[in-house]
Design an enzyme around this catalytic site. Structure first.
Site, PDB file in Angstrom:
ATOM      1  CE  LYS A   2      -0.190  -0.739   4.968  1.00 11.26           C
ATOM      2  NZ  LYS A   2      -1.021  -1.111   6.114  1.00 11.26           N
ATOM      3  N   GLY A  38      -8.027   1.639   1.120  1.00 15.65           N
ATOM      4  CA  GLY A  38      -8.757   0.440   0.691  1.00 15.65           C
ATOM      5  C   GLY A  38      -9.900   0.771  -0.242  1.00 15.65           C
ATOM      6  N   PRO A  51       3.478  -8.295   5.997  1.00  9.43           N
ATOM      7  CG  PRO A  51       4.552  -9.556   7.622  1.00  9.43           C
ATOM      8  CD  PRO A  51       4.291  -8.151   7.213  1.00  9.43           C
ATOM      9  CG  ASN A 102       3.386  43.742  18.489  1.00 12.18           C
ATOM     10  OD1 ASN A 102       2.652  44.582  18.973  1.00 12.18           O
ATOM     11  ND2 ASN A 102       2.934  42.677  17.856  1.00 12.18           N
ATOM     12  NE  ARG A 117       6.975  43.963   8.351  1.00 12.17           N
ATOM     13  CZ  ARG A 117       6.624  43.591   9.573  1.00 12.17           C
ATOM     14  NH1 ARG A 117       5.462  43.954  10.069  1.00 12.17           N
ATOM     15  NH2 ARG A 117       7.424  42.831  10.301  1.00 12.17           N
ATOM     16  CG  HIS A 150      -0.911  31.589  14.307  1.00  8.96           C
ATOM     17  ND1 HIS A 150      -1.945  32.493  14.232  1.00  8.96           N
ATOM     18  CD2 HIS A 150       0.205  32.333  14.474  1.00  8.96           C
ATOM     19  CE1 HIS A 150      -1.478  33.723  14.364  1.00  8.96           C
ATOM     20  NE2 HIS A 150      -0.175  33.640  14.509  1.00  8.96           N
ATOM     21  CB  SER A 179     -12.861  40.038   2.170  1.00 17.99           C
ATOM     22  OG  SER A 179     -12.813  41.433   1.879  1.00 17.99           O
TER      23      SER A 179
END
Length: 1111
Positions: A58, A67, A109, A346, A379, A770, A799
């Protein structure tokens, strides 16, 4: 990011190695990994069971429901596996919306079993504890296990027992299998806890008479726990989600991130895309991606990434050049755009980080112009005006179109400009610096008079706290538990109530960590808010002793105490009720737990990012039990204008003043992102009367306090008239706000927007900046949460671009109906700017105390005389080359470097009898340290011992340059009664030559372009040895004259420069440096031989005393 998916092979390896259970776990370590490069003969040799057993194959690439997708080959022999793989390996397939190539497969197996022997088990983490799900019917057709499965929640810090498992999970399991399953599930849960899993699913888990078989497994681990689990995990590879390739550039940035205290993230979405981003801040990076997708750019968005946490210039350069390299590999018919965005920083010096980006732009200016790249920059933050100016200048000098904007422009407006949805305005010239606040004209150092302290709408009452509103009757207990957290002690009797008001004008805080810049920022904020005194009472720093640290209160210098241990600090400052922890991710847990032992502490802010989630959940549980409010982890903190600010929140003073954070407004906000909280300060100050209080709860999956915790506080605070929530993809906390609005618990207007709407548009899973910004189910997506909030009655914009407009609309309505009555603005007091910051901004200048021209250690790489240290090693310059750079500021020829090294070798030592070695030995035997002993030996060097190099060079040069014949020079020195320096040896003579001189002479004659002064000295030697055979040119004299030849003829120096180096004593430095090696050898030799204190024997001293004189 914390929770990261691991491959099935890795998960099973962890399980087989570390699971502890009485159940017989079968097929341990019986798996083989296959790729296109696999050598099948070697594979069969390494795993001989492949030739004898029936097999299952697999893909192992984080694909769910393999599966059902027909991606599992069952009950095959090895040849059958190879045949099956021929139709799947390196083939493209589609899984959901993701298209990808099947590259990695797992062979195991085959386990014959019946349907009745298949079970399902899953463990996953939530805020309250870990949930164990079990279903007695596992396998491909398990269906909706959330609805079917038996479940058990193990609370944080509690253990799971076999009895609990049997009684609550195994009710439908045959009796003969209960004991085995109970033991295995408990062992699995302990493994899950010990190895910091966050998710672990086995389906099916097969139990036969032989034991337990783990057939299919999916797992995630908390990557931040690497420092705890490294010994058990080893080196873990985290595969990318299916459908997204693992690029070397991503690995390079991940490596940079791991080595840095800053945050650097990069995910490639579409390397052929035309829209590239370089965004500062975890929250801001999501907002920019949202806006690009909202404006139709999802198919052209090339990357997601962010840089934050004050990366150095070199780190920013490395990050920027990686992105520029990627975006200039393939041309696009429409050209390309690069969006260099960010919220208002900050504490990051914007100009400093932009220097790295500017360097990268200069390095790639050719390819950028060739690929028709246009750059848009927006910025704010410390020194942002200088950063924007530099960015604008590089656009002019390189000819690359660069459009720069500051805080006057909405954060995401540049996206619309870049995508052609809005015009690009002509910007007026920017201020060259950030000094918007002036020095106080008054000479008084007194605290200024009180300015406005009440909110624009707040009634001036003595008590600003009102009881929580009663909830409507008939709410279920779980609703009371989840919504009315201030009443948890009433409802459940388990938890103490937490304060509605966290910060007042009298709040006193303790700061853990030597964060002097953050503390000074807090004190400056206190000063402009007209507080009576500093909000910081003390600092705790366990790595030094108790002492005082100097800070400024306005113009005046003050001292704050620093304590080595927290107990002393708490005892001496009982007024402190807030702890601000700057502890590292490794020590934050212990220091926070210690702080919560003191009942005086009501609020703790944890700044550190990367604390393991299991530790965070323990802190949350303890805080709930003790009634402590935790802000963070992974936060900048919070701010209450006019009262108190946490650490670096709100940025520098210019931003404090620009956003009017020195006095309260009427709007409170709560955000996850620290950078975005500062952007909210800006938006709210421009659209309303300002901020009353703002908190950034942090970006981790389990913040110490939640959105709802703070929204309820704001609801119960009279001065707050409207609430702003900036939610985020991931988690379900926003639904509690919906419930609170519907149930009438929240009555104040709530403006809310959840960022991360772009995630539903991506074809593969993207982990944003985050740790908590990842949706594990449809309800956790930003789109679903925004719709739910809208349906509940919150004000939700279309938005983020429209967030400011919606806030203004709601505020204007509150003003219109009289809820908010704007107050008259009062100017704040002024605070002097720190000297160091003023100098960094270029506002002042002063002469430097030192000047240096040989070395610069300030950058990412050490530089010797203009040459980076990596180049020194790359060029194999050796010690002689380094000496050439540091002493002579030149890259000397190879033969010159070799000659210097030879001089060091031949002057390294001359036995223990010489004065320098003797002094070193005596000092060493007196028990002195290495430095003292070495110095003792070096102090003997002078004209009589070892100092003849300079003197010989000067004497021979002067005679040669004046045209004096060798015989004239010898006669003049004899007439003047002076010794010829560098001539004569105590032992060696013309008949017993000094081999050191002979070695040097052979090298110099073979390699130096000219040896005029050496030849002159050898002619003098012929004259002096004819008088006395030991008056030879000794090693000091030879080095002295040969060095003058070197300086004059190597081509690197003018005649004046060569003479200056001789004059200032450079040549004696050769002897000092060389002989230091020998002196250190003598010191180590005496210590190794354990020689005792030296006392000179009496019989080696002539005692010559004056005769006794009688009176």
């Amino acid at each position: 990011m914390s929770a990261k998916a691991i491959s099935e092979q890795t998960g099973k390896e962890f399980l087989y190695k570390h699971v502890c259970t009485s159940a017989a776990v079968q097929n341990r370590f019986r798996y083989a990994s296959v790729t296109a490069e696999t050598d099948w003969d070697r594979l069969a040799q390494d795993h001989p069971w492949l030739l004898t057993e029936r097999l299952v194959v697999k893909p192992d690439q984080l694909i769910k429901r393999r599966g059902k997708l027909g991606l599992v080959g069952i009950n095959l022999d090895l040849e059958g596996v190879r045949e099956w793989l021929s139709g799947h390996l390196m083939r493209e397939t589609t899984v959901g919306k993701a298209k990808g190539v099947l590259k990695n497969f797992l062979i195991e197996p085959f386990v014959p079993h019946t349907q009745e022997e298949e079970f399902y088990v899953c463990i996953y983490a939530t805020r309250e504890g870990d949930h164990v799900l079990f279903h007695h019917e596992g396998g491909v057709e398990v269906g909706d296990v959330d609805a079917k499965a038996q479940r058990l929640m193990v609370a944080v810090d509690e253990k799971l027992s076999e009895d609990q498992v049997t009684e609550q999970l195994l009710t439908q399991v045959p009796d003969d299998k209960k004991e085995v399953l109970a033991s295995f599930i408990v062992g699995l849960f302990n493994l899950y806890e010990d190895l910091y899993f966050t998710y672990l699913e086995i389906n099916p888990l097969v139990v036969t008479q032989d034991g337990v078989y783990v057939l299919d497994m999916a797992a995630k681990i908390d990557a931040t726990a690497d420092y705890i689990c490294k010994a058990k995990w080893g080196d873990v590879e985290f595969p990318p989600p299916f459908g997204r390739e693992a690029y070397p550039e991503e690995a390079y940035i991940a490596d940079l991130d791991a080595k840095s205290g800053a945050s650097l993230k990069l995910t490639l979405l579409n390397p052929r895309g035309r829209i590239w981003t370089m965004v500062a801040g975890g929250g801001a990076s999501v907002v920019y991606s949202d806006t690009i997708c909202d404006l139709g750019g999802v198919d052209e968005l090339a990357n997601y990434g962010e840089y934050s946490g004050a990366p150095s210039e070199q780190q920013t350069y490395d990050y920027a050049k990686t992105i520029l390299s990627l975006m200039t590999r393939e041309k696009h018919s429409q050209g390309k755009v690069l969006i260099i965005g960010g919220s208002i920083a900050n504490f990051t010096n914007v100009a400093a980080t932009f220097k790295g980006i500017v360097r990268a732009i200069k390095d790639y200016q050719g390819p950028l112009k060739e690929h028709e790249v246009t750059i848009f920059v927006r910025r704010g933050g410390p020194n942002y005006q200088e950063g924007l100016r530099v960015m604008g200048e590089v656009g002019k000098t390189t000819g690359i179109p660069i459009h720069v904007f500051g805080t006057e422009t909405h954060m995401t407006a540049i996206v619309g400009m870049a995508l052609g949805h809005r015009p690009i305005p002509n910007q007026p010239p920017m201020d060259a610096h950030t000094a918007n606040f002036l020095l106080n004209a008054s000479n008084s150092a007194m605290t200024p008079a009180t300015t406005r302290t009440a909110s624009f709408s707040e009634p001036r009452t003595s008590n600003d706290v009102t009881p929580a509103k009663k909830s409507k009757a008939g709410l279920p207990a779980d609703c009371l538990h989840s919504i009315l957290w201030p009443l948890k002690n009433v409802v459940t009797g388990d938890w103490k109530a937490k304060a509605t008001t966290l910060f007042r004008k009298q709040t006193k805080a303790m700061v853990w960590g030597m964060q002097t810049r953050a503390v000074q920022g807090m004190l400056d904020f206190d000063y402009v808010c007209s507080r009576d005194g500093p909000s910081v009472a003390a600092m705790v720093y366990p790595f030094t002793g108790d002492h005082k640290q100097k800070f400024y209160w306005g113009h005046k210098e003050i001292l704050l105490p620093v304590y080595k241990n927290m107990a002393d600090a708490m005892k001496k400052h009982p007024e402190v009720d807030v702890l601000i922890s700057f502890a590292s991710l490794r020590s934050a847990f212990d220091s926070t737990v210690e702080a919560m032992q003191y009942p005086q502490i009501h609020t703790i802010a944890i700044i550190a990012e990367g604390i393991p989630e299991a530790q965070t959940r323990k802190m949350i549980k303890m805080a709930d039990e003790k009634g402590v409010t935790i802000i963070g982890p992974a936060t900048v903190g919070g701010i209450k204008p006019g009262c108190f600010k946490i650490g670096n929140t709100g940025g520098m003073l210019d931003n404090i003043l620009a956003s009017k954070l020195y006095r309260p407004g009427s709007v409170a906000y709560v955000s996850r992102s620290g950078g975005m909280s500062n952007e909210l300060n800006n938006i709210i100050s421009r659209t309303t009367d300002g901020v009353y209080e703002g908190v950034a709860i942090g970006g981790d999956r389990y913040p110490g306090s939640t959105f709802m915790d703070h929204v309820l506080r704001y609801q119960d605070t009279p001065g707050i008239q409207m609430i702003v929530v900036l939610g985020e993809i991931g988690g379900t906390e926003e639904y509690k706000i919906c419930q609170g609005i519907r149930e009438g618990r929240i009555t104040k207007p709530v403006v809310c927007w959840c960022i991360g709407t772009c995630a539903t548009m991506f074809t593969s899973e993207v982990q944003f900046g985050h740790a908590g910004a990842c949706a594990n189910q449809a309800s956790e997506t930003a789109v679903a949460k925004n719709q739910a909030l809208r349906d509940a009655g919150a004000y939700v914009p279309k938005s983020f671009d429209e967030l400011g407009d919606v806030i203004k609309t709601v505020y204007d309505e509150l003003v219109a109906n009289g809820t908010i009555i704007p107050a008259q603005e009062v100017p704040p007091p002024t605070v002097p700017m720190d000297y160091s910051w003023a100098r960094e901004l270029g506002l002042i200048r002063k002469p430097a105390s030192f000047m240096t021209s040989i070395c610069d250690e300030r950058g990412q790489e050490l530089i010797y005389a203009g040459m980076p240290i990596t180049e020194v090693f790359k060029e194999e310059m050796g010690l002689g080359g380094v000496l050439g750079l540091l002493w002579f500021q030149r890259r000397l020829p190879r033969y010159a470097c070799q000659f210097i090294e030879m001089c060091l070798m031949v002057t390294a030592d001359h036995g223990p009898a010489v004065s320098g070695a003797h002094n070193t030995i005596v000092c060493a035997r007196a028990g002195k340290d290495l430095i003292s002993s070495l110095t003792s030996g070096l102090l003997t060097i002078g004209d009589r011992f070892g100092g003849a190099l300079d003197a010989a060079a000067k004497q021979f040069s002067k005679a040669f340059d004046s045209g004096m014949l060798p015989m004239e020079f010898v006669n003049k020195m004899k007439k003047d009664g002076k010794l010829i320096m560098g001539i004569g040896h105590r032992v060696k003579s013309i008949n017993n030559p000094d081999m050191r001189v002979q070695i040097l002479k052979d090298f110099v004659k073979q390699h130096f372009p000219s040896t005029q002064l050496l030849d002159y000295a050898l002619d003098v030697e012929k004259i002096t040895t004819s008088k006395k055979p030991n008056l030879i040119l000794n090693v000091d004299g030879f080095i002295g004259v040969a060095f003058v030849d070197l300086l004059r003829t190597c081509g690197g120096f003018t005649r004046d420069e060569a003479d200056e180096f001789v004059e200032i004593g450079a040549l004696n430095g050769i002897f000092v440096l060389g002989r230091s090696m020998g002196f250190i050898g003598h010191y180590l030799d005496q210590k190794r031989l354990k020689q005792g204190l030296y006392r000179h024997p009496w019989d080696d001293i002539s005692y010559v005393l004056p005769e006794h004189m009688s009176m």
